[in-house]
Design a protein around this motif. Sequence first.
Motif, PDB file in Angstrom:
ATOM      1  N   PRO A 471       6.382   9.553   2.278  1.00  0.00           N
ATOM      2  CA  PRO A 471       5.997  10.453   3.366  1.00  0.00           C
ATOM      3  C   PRO A 471       5.700   9.786   4.713  1.00  0.00           C
ATOM      4  CG  PRO A 471       4.096   9.981   1.990  1.00  0.00           C
ATOM      5  CD  PRO A 471       5.251   9.250   1.377  1.00  0.00           C
ATOM      6  N   LYS A 472       5.839   8.437   4.789  1.00  0.00           N
ATOM      7  CA  LYS A 472       5.403   7.804   6.035  1.00  0.00           C
ATOM      8  C   LYS A 472       6.356   6.759   6.590  1.00  0.00           C
ATOM      9  CE  LYS A 472       0.508   8.367   4.779  1.00  0.00           C
ATOM     10  NZ  LYS A 472      -0.828   7.712   4.689  1.00  0.00           N
ATOM     11  N   ILE A 473       7.344   6.310   5.807  1.00  0.00           N
ATOM     12  CA  ILE A 473       8.276   5.296   6.307  1.00  0.00           C
ATOM     13  C   ILE A 473       9.701   5.658   5.904  1.00  0.00           C
ATOM     14  CG2 ILE A 473       6.706   3.330   6.567  1.00  0.00           C
ATOM     15  CD1 ILE A 473       7.389   2.447   3.771  1.00  0.00           C
ATOM     16  N   PRO A 474      10.695   5.320   6.741  1.00  0.00           N
ATOM     17  CA  PRO A 474      12.076   5.756   6.511  1.00  0.00           C
ATOM     18  C   PRO A 474      12.726   5.160   5.270  1.00  0.00           C
ATOM     19  CG  PRO A 474      11.754   5.069   8.793  1.00  0.00           C
ATOM     20  CD  PRO A 474      10.542   4.640   8.034  1.00  0.00           C
ATOM     21  N   HIS A 475      12.334   3.951   4.877  1.00  0.00           N
ATOM     22  CA  HIS A 475      13.008   3.324   3.739  1.00  0.00           C
ATOM     23  C   HIS A 475      12.284   3.555   2.418  1.00  0.00           C
ATOM     24  CE1 HIS A 475      10.407   0.332   5.754  1.00  0.00           C
ATOM     25  NE2 HIS A 475      10.129  -0.105   4.543  1.00  0.00           N
ATOM     26  N   ASP A 476      11.310   4.454   2.400  1.00  0.00           N
ATOM     27  CA  ASP A 476      10.619   4.800   1.160  1.00  0.00           C
ATOM     28  C   ASP A 476      11.372   5.942   0.476  1.00  0.00           C
ATOM     29  OD1 ASP A 476       8.894   5.159  -0.901  1.00  0.00           O
ATOM     30  OD2 ASP A 476       7.282   6.030   0.290  1.00  0.00           O
ATOM     31  N   ARG A 477      12.487   5.593  -0.162  1.00  0.00           N
ATOM     32  CA  ARG A 477      13.352   6.602  -0.784  1.00  0.00           C
ATOM     33  C   ARG A 477      12.709   7.148  -2.058  1.00  0.00           C
ATOM     34  NH1 ARG A 477      17.496   7.115  -4.616  1.00  0.00           N
ATOM     35  NH2 ARG A 477      16.969   5.044  -5.422  1.00  0.00           N
ATOM     36  N   VAL A 478      12.789   8.475  -2.191  1.00  0.00           N
ATOM     37  CA  VAL A 478      12.263   9.137  -3.387  1.00  0.00           C
ATOM     38  C   VAL A 478      13.377  10.007  -3.977  1.00  0.00           C
ATOM     39  CG1 VAL A 478      10.486  10.652  -4.334  1.00  0.00           C
ATOM     40  CG2 VAL A 478       9.986   9.253  -2.305  1.00  0.00           C
ATOM     41  N   CYS A 490       0.921  10.309  -4.333  1.00  0.00           N
ATOM     42  CA  CYS A 490       0.536  10.045  -2.933  1.00  0.00           C
ATOM     43  C   CYS A 490      -0.802  10.689  -2.596  1.00  0.00           C
ATOM     44  CB  CYS A 490       1.606  10.567  -1.978  1.00  0.00           C
ATOM     45  SG  CYS A 490       3.115   9.596  -1.932  1.00  0.00           S
ATOM     46  N   LEU A 491      -1.034  11.899  -3.122  1.00  0.00           N
ATOM     47  CA  LEU A 491      -2.308  12.566  -2.861  1.00  0.00           C
ATOM     48  C   LEU A 491      -3.471  11.761  -3.429  1.00  0.00           C
ATOM     49  CD1 LEU A 491      -1.500  16.336  -3.574  1.00  0.00           C
ATOM     50  CD2 LEU A 491      -1.795  15.231  -1.346  1.00  0.00           C
ATOM     51  N   ASN A 492      -3.254  11.131  -4.561  1.00  0.00           N
ATOM     52  CA  ASN A 492      -4.340  10.407  -5.250  1.00  0.00           C
ATOM     53  C   ASN A 492      -4.496   8.966  -4.778  1.00  0.00           C
ATOM     54  OD1 ASN A 492      -5.408  12.304  -7.404  1.00  0.00           O
ATOM     55  ND2 ASN A 492      -3.218  12.425  -7.826  1.00  0.00           N
ATOM     56  N   ASN A 493      -3.404   8.345  -4.334  1.00  0.00           N
ATOM     57  CA  ASN A 493      -3.462   6.934  -3.960  1.00  0.00           C
ATOM     58  C   ASN A 493      -4.368   6.700  -2.760  1.00  0.00           C
ATOM     59  OD1 ASN A 493      -1.663   6.344  -5.980  1.00  0.00           O
ATOM     60  ND2 ASN A 493       0.129   6.207  -4.625  1.00  0.00           N
ATOM     61  N   PHE A 497       0.801   3.599   3.108  1.00  0.00           N
ATOM     62  CA  PHE A 497       2.122   4.193   3.280  1.00  0.00           C
ATOM     63  C   PHE A 497       2.485   5.143   2.134  1.00  0.00           C
ATOM     64  CE2 PHE A 497       2.935   0.479   6.125  1.00  0.00           C
ATOM     65  CZ  PHE A 497       3.100   1.234   7.267  1.00  0.00           C
ATOM     66  N   LYS A 498       1.805   4.999   0.992  1.00  0.00           N
ATOM     67  CA  LYS A 498       2.059   5.895  -0.132  1.00  0.00           C
ATOM     68  C   LYS A 498       0.775   6.558  -0.606  1.00  0.00           C
ATOM     69  CE  LYS A 498       5.380   6.409  -2.311  1.00  0.00           C
ATOM     70  NZ  LYS A 498       6.452   7.447  -2.216  1.00  0.00           N
TER      71      LYS A 498
END
Length: 992
Positions: A471-478, A490-493, A497-498
Motif C-alpha cells: 500500500p505504500k511503495i510501487p515495487h511492493d507487488r501483491v 498490513c493493518l496489524n503490522n 511500508f507494510k
Amino acid sequence: MYISTSSSAASSFLRATSSYTRTRFFPSSLRNLNPASSSALNNQRSTASVVVRSFHSSASRWCHRLDWRSPLSLRAQIRAFNPVTERFQKQFATMAAEHPFKEVLTSLPKPGGGEFGKFYSLPALNDPRIDKLPYSIRILVESAVRNCDNFQVKKEDVEKIIDWENTSPKQVEIPFKPARVLLQDFTGVPAVVDLACMRDAMNKLGSDTSKINPLVPVDLVIDHSVQVDVTRSENAVQENMELEFRRNKERFSFLKWGSSAFHNMLVVPPGSGIVHQVNLEYLGRVVFNTNGTLYPDSVVGTDSHTTMIDGLGVAGWGVGGIEAEAAMLGQPMSMVLPGVVGFKLSGKLRNGVTATDLVLTVTQMLRKHGVVGKFVEFYGDGMGELSLADRATIANMSPEYGATMGFFPVDHVTLQYLKLTGRSDETVAMIESYLRANKMFVDYKEPQQERVYSSYLELNLAEVEPCVSGPKIPHDRVPLKEMKADWNSCLNNKVGFKGFAVPKEALEKVAKFSFDGKPAELKHGSVVIAAITSCTNTSNPSVMLGAGLVAKKACELGLQVKPWIKTSLAPGSGVVTKYLLQSGLQEYLNKQGFHIVGYGCTTCIGNSGELDESVASAISENDIIAAAVLSGNRNFEGRVHALTRANYLASPPLVVAYALASTVDIDFDKEPIGTGKDGKSIFFKDIWPSTEEVAEAVQSSVLPDMFRSTYQAITKGNPMWNQLQVPSSILYTWDPNSTYIHEPPYFKNMTMEPPGVHGVKDAYCLLNFGDSITTDHISPAGSIHKDSPAAKFLLDRGVERKDFNSYGSRRGNDEVMARGTFANIRLVNKLLNGEVGPKTIHVPTGEKLYVFDAAMRYKDAGHDTIVLAGAEYGSGSSRDWAAKGPMLLGVKAVIAKSFERIHRSNLVGMGIIPLCFKSGEDADTLGLTGHERYTIDLPNKISDIRPGQDVTVTTDNGKSFTCTVRFDTEVELAYFNNGGILPYVIRNLIKQ
C-alpha cells in the motif's frame, strides 16, 4: 546543400555551425590539446566563438519565424531573412570533410532512386566489438561518432563506448548529446524561470543575453496543472479546465511568453494530454533527418517517466531540470557509461492478465536484482507477443525499478505502431532503412547474434499473474489472490511500508455518515478514490478498453459504484477519448462514475482534488485507513491524498473492479463483489473480460485517423490559451508581488570568478533520516497545508486559502518552494523521536520548529547545516526542487548510505556535497544522533579532489569517520567549483 524541412532543422543548423567552427578554425595540432591547459586553444576558441555568435545572434532572430511546412524551400527562407547565412552555407557544406569520422559518412539510398540522406555508419567502422554491443549502447556510439569534434566529444570517448564490455565496469565517464529535451509544466516552469534569470545575469555581467537560448529542440507539454475538482459530470473536462486556467493564468502566460522569447521551444497547450503519451504518439521521431543527416532520436526529460519513450526504441531518460537546462544550452551531458541488464522475455501472457500485471512483476524482479544507474534492455521471443503500448508501460516504470532506461529496440512491432499513430509511409520506410543499415533494427525472423550484457534476467510471460502494488511503495507487488490476507497483515503490522499498527479493538471499526442525505459507511480498506490516471496505463488501448468492458458488464448485471467514491478518468491524449467513444464503452464508464475529468497527470501526482466533506470527516474523526486505487506509477505516502493512507497501483480494469467492490479487503476468488439486479451474487469472474474480447475491441476501435486528426490540431490550443496576452520582450519583467513567478536568488552578486571549493565547518544537522526518503518527502508536492510556513507566506500576501493551489503550480516561486521543502506530512525525522511531520529540532535551543523556520534560524546565525540519511536517498520523481530547496535552506552537504542517481546529480548541480557512508556504516552504527556539529574536511584546491575519493568527517564530540565524496565525474567537480551547474554554464558562455 540540402536542408530538411523538419521542425528541428534550424537548431541543427546552428549546432552544425558550432561544431564546424570548432573543427574548421582549430588547427589539428591544437585540437588534440587539453582545453583546460592550452591558452592557444582557448584563443582559437574565442576566434571561432565570435563567428558562431554573430551567426547565432542573427540566425536566432529568423529561426523561430520559419514556416517548416512552406513550399518555399527552407534555404530560400533563410536567405530572405538573413543574407549573412550564405557564407555559412558554403562553410557548412565542407563540414563533413573536417569531421574526424568523415570516412564513415555513408549515403542511404531510397528504394525508388535518390537518397534519404547520409549517416555515420557503424558497420563502416569495421569493429567486431560493435556487433556484440547492446542496442542501447550502439545509440551512444553513434552519438559520439556523429558529434565527435575532438573538443566536446573526443575520439577517445568513442573508443570507450565501443569497448563497453571492458570499460563499463570501471565507471568510465563519457559525454552525451541528446537530440532533444522534453519538459512538462511543473518542471518546465522553473526551467524557463532559470533561463529568464540567466539572461538577466548575462545582462548584468555585460554579456550577450541571446546566448541563453535552446540550441536543441525543446518540447514543453502543459499537463500537470489540471486537478480533479469536478467528477461524475458530462461537463467535468470544461469545468476543470476553467478552474485550471483560473489558478494558473500567470504561469501559463509566463510559459506562453517563453515559447516566443526563446527560440526552438515548442509549447503544447493545456488539455492536450500527458507529456509522455504525447511524446510517444507525436513528438517521438525515432530517427531524425536533419539537413540530410540521419541519426537516432534521443531525449532527456525533466520528468523521471521520460523513459516511457524507450518502448518506442528511442533512448530517453529523466534528468534534473538543472541538467536539462545545460543540455538545452549545448552542453554535453556527462554520464557514467552504464552497465546493461539483458532481460529475456519468452512465452505469452495468460488469458485475463494485463500489461499492468506484467509491469508490476517486472518492477519487483528488477528492483530485487538491482539496476540503479543501469540500462535494462529487453529481448527474446516473447517480444513479439507484446504490443508497443505494453512495452511503453514497462518502460514507463523504469524509475520504479531504479533503472536509467528500460529499452526496447526497434522492430516490426514498432513500425506497425508508427503507422497506426499516423506517421507517413515514407517516414516509416526511412526509419526502417536507416536502422537496418546501421545495425540498430531487430528482425526476429532472422537468426539473432548473441549480444553481451552485464547481467541477465529472464521471465516467461505465462508465469505472470494478476496483481496490484502497495500500500505504500510501487515495487511492493501483491498477487491478487493474496490481497485480502496481505491487507489484514498490513493493518496489524507495526508502522512502516507494510504496516499501519491498527489496535485490535479498532480493526472492525465502522464509520457511519450521511452522503447526499443517504446513510453511508466506511471501514478500514474502504475505497474512497478510484482513478484511471497516469501515463503508465492511459497510453495502452488494451487496458483502457478492458476497463470499459468491466464497466459494461457491471452495468448489464446491475452493479453500481458507491456514490461517495471519487471516481475519475484522465486519458493520456485525445485519441483515448475517440476510441472509447468509437467502441461505445465510454457510456458505461460514465454510468459507473468514470467520466473524463481532463487530459493530464492528475491523481498520480496528488492532483486528486478534495474529497467530499462528509467522507473526509468520517475518515479523520474515526482514524479510518482509507484506500485509493489508481492506475498510476507512484503511491508513496501522502502523495495521492492526505487522507488515503493506503494506495494501490492497479490496472484500469482492476480500478473499476475495486471501485465496484468499494473495498480492498476482499478476496476476488471467493467473495462476491456485490448483488446483481436479479438478487444473485456477482463475482469478479463475471465482470472480467477475456483476452479475446479486449483484442476485438482494440482491433475495431483504435484507428490511424484518430491519431492524425488529434495531432493535426494539437498546437492550435484552445480558446482560453489563445486569449492569453503576453509581452514580446526578450527579458522577462519580474513582478515582485507575484506568488507564482519570482526571480530566484541563484545569481545574486555573481562575478566571473568561481567561488571555488568549500568544505563544511561546525555545521548543525537539520534533519536525521532513515532509509527510502523520496523526493516526495523532500520536494514541495501536492496541496499546501493550511498551517505550513508556505501557507503563512501566502496569507501574508493576501492569498486566500481557496486560492493556495498546489506546490507544483507554484514551482516558479522560490519563496514558496523553499518554505515547502521538507514539508511532507509523513516525514519521519529521528530528531523528533518517532513523531511524524514536517518539523525538526533546532539543536542550539532544543525548540521544535517547522523545518523552514529552523533552517532560517541557522542561516540568520551564520551556521551551515547538513542532512543525515539512510539508503536510496532521493528516490522517486526527478524533482530539481528536491535539490534547489535544501540549497536555499542553507544545506551544504547530505551524508547518506546511498543516493538515487538523478537526485545525487541534482545536489551537485546546486552546489551541495553528496557523501556516502562506508559500506556497513550509517548514522546509527556510528552512534550519530544528529545533535552533533559536523566538519567535512575537503582539500582546498579543486585539482586536489578526485571523483569518489575519501574524506574525513569529524564532530564536535570527538567522533571521526570516513565518507566517500560522490562527485562521480570531472565535470561534476567543475560544477561544484563554480557553485553549481548554471553558474558554470554562464561563465563558460561569457568566456566564449
